[in-house]
Enzyme design. Structure first.
Site, mmCIF file in Angstrom:
data_model
loop_
_atom_site.group_PDB
_atom_site.id
_atom_site.type_symbol
_atom_site.label_atom_id
_atom_site.label_comp_id
_atom_site.label_asym_id
_atom_site.label_seq_id
_atom_site.Cartn_x
_atom_site.Cartn_y
_atom_site.Cartn_z
ATOM 1 C CB THR A 164 25.866 85.437 -12.027
ATOM 2 O OG1 THR A 164 25.104 84.234 -11.989
ATOM 3 C CG2 THR A 164 25.321 86.342 -13.118
ATOM 4 C CB THR A 200 18.691 83.845 -11.879
ATOM 5 O OG1 THR A 200 19.729 83.547 -10.951
ATOM 6 C CG2 THR A 200 17.748 84.869 -11.308
#
Length: 173
Positions: free
Chosen positions: A104, A141
């Site tokens: 990401t 995350t």
């Protein structure tokens, strides 16, 4: 360090068996409420039937945009092709592709691969992770996955993981 971090697999994998791990990127399935829960449940049901395994042996992990509908239909439709490829294309490129897919905010894929002998048995240990810039608070995350074909008891693997996390993930701040 982040001494509060507890690896998910130490607390949720009760029977020590995983038949399927589905990791999707581009959609975090966060802040989606009951609908998000139901779509993951539907995905797990579909995969467990397809692979003829127990539902509690199927795990779904998501990373990406928050608040958007989980793409369960797209994921379910790709399962036959994914299974076919994984059964016929086990190589380093597949692991590199998996590490690249879950990125990401990362600037490059994160993976490690090792093959060694335990006695006369060749074992493989592969790991992938993602989460550059996503380390506070309590790992946020950051996702990390370690795979091995070593025939070691689950409690030994847990001890090895817990010991090594202190000097790796928990050393990040």
């Amino acid at each position: 360090g982040l001494s509060e971090y507890k690896p998910a697999d130490l607390s949720i994998i009760k029977n020590g068996m995983i038949s399927a791990l589905i990791i999707n990127s581009g959609n975090a399935n966060a802040h989606t409420g009951e609908k998000g829960y139901k779509t993951v449940k539907d995905t797990v049901d579909h995969i467990s039937k397809y692979l003829n395994c127990k539902k509690n042996e199927v795990y779904v992990c998501s990373t990406g945009v928050i608040g958007e509908e989980f793409p369960h239909t797209k994921i379910k439709n790709t399962i036959p092709e994914l299974v076919k490829k994984l059964r016929t294309e086990q190589n380093k490129y597949v692991w590199f592709k998996a590490a690249s897919t879950i990125m990401t905010t990362d600037t490059r894929p994160k993976m490690a691969m090792e093959e060694c002998f335990i006695g006369k048995t060749l074992i493989k240990i592969y790991g992938i992770a993602k989460g550059s810039g996503m380390i506070h608070p309590n790992m946020a995350t950051t996702l990390g996955y370690i795979f091995t074909d070593a025939d070691l008891p689950n409690d030994i693997l847990k001890k090895l993981l817990k010991k090594n996390i202190e000097n790796t993930f928990n050393a990040i701040s």
